[in-house]
Design a protein around this motif. Sequence first.
Motif, short mmCIF file in Angstrom:
data_model
loop_
_atom_site.label_atom_id
_atom_site.label_comp_id
_atom_site.label_asym_id
_atom_site.label_seq_id
_atom_site.Cartn_x
_atom_site.Cartn_y
_atom_site.Cartn_z
N ALA A 119 -10.18 39.85 -16.85
CA ALA A 119 -11.44 39.86 -16.11
C ALA A 119 -12.10 38.48 -16.14
CB ALA A 119 -12.39 40.91 -16.71
N ARG A 120 -12.07 37.82 -17.30
CA ARG A 120 -12.66 36.48 -17.40
C ARG A 120 -11.87 35.48 -16.55
NH1 ARG A 120 -16.14 35.89 -21.92
NH2 ARG A 120 -16.89 37.98 -22.46
N MET A 121 -10.56 35.64 -16.52
CA MET A 121 -9.74 34.75 -15.70
C MET A 121 -10.04 34.93 -14.22
SD MET A 121 -6.13 35.03 -17.80
CE MET A 121 -5.17 34.26 -16.50
N ARG A 122 -10.21 36.18 -13.80
CA ARG A 122 -10.55 36.41 -12.40
C ARG A 122 -11.91 35.79 -12.07
NH1 ARG A 122 -8.36 41.56 -13.62
NH2 ARG A 122 -10.44 42.51 -13.82
N ALA A 123 -12.84 35.88 -13.02
CA ALA A 123 -14.19 35.34 -12.79
C ALA A 123 -14.15 33.83 -12.63
CB ALA A 123 -15.11 35.73 -13.95
#
Length: 236
Positions: A119-123
């Motif tokens: 999720a942090r990578m997508r953000a």
Amino acid sequence: MGDGSEPRARVRVLFVDDEPQLLRAMRITLRAKGYDVRTAVGGEDALGEAAAHPPDIIVLDLGLPDLDGLDVIRGLRSWTRVPIIVLSGRTSGPEKIAALDAGADDYITKPFSVEELLARMRAVARRASTSDAGPAVDVGHYRVDLAARSVTAREDGVPPVHLTPTEWRLLEALVRDAGKLVSSRALVSGVWGPTYSDDTSSLRLYINRLRRKLEPDPTRPRHLTTEPGMGYRFQP
């Protein structure tokens, strides 16, 4: 990202950690999610890999065998703005803030869940892909144009809003790094000057003012969010 969990293109990830088992597991996991993954076990190796094969995202442990992760972040920031997610067992607030001040975009504490990392990578990938967008952003019921320094209602019946010069500077500092966790110290230094870098009381006051003016529900902010003990984030 058909189901929201995988990237459309093969995003290039450099994963830096001195634990071979973790590197192996993350290489398998991220490749299964559609990422192009390269790994490094030390700071010098990471800097060399980043220069030779520029990644789209770097996931970096701070406890490396040859260089401290903070020095790696500073070295990278001397020539690239690639998003950096710190993944570390260092849990103290000052160490997290030091990583953010050195130039990291986000910080995840070990042990971690793969779902949170993804999720942090997508953000950070979304932030990187929109970093060249225009200066106008939507916050709740308002359109904020940073270039024109104007706030306009996006729908009928919404009351007008006026931002003070300090509120504008703070909002600009957050929007400029949209999606990125910005440390309180960096925000205070950028808005009020380095002399006041340790005084966060005014920062909290002005964040709350912005929320009352712009957030649909200031008690449950969606755009101007807090990471307790670390800093603030503007969520587009």
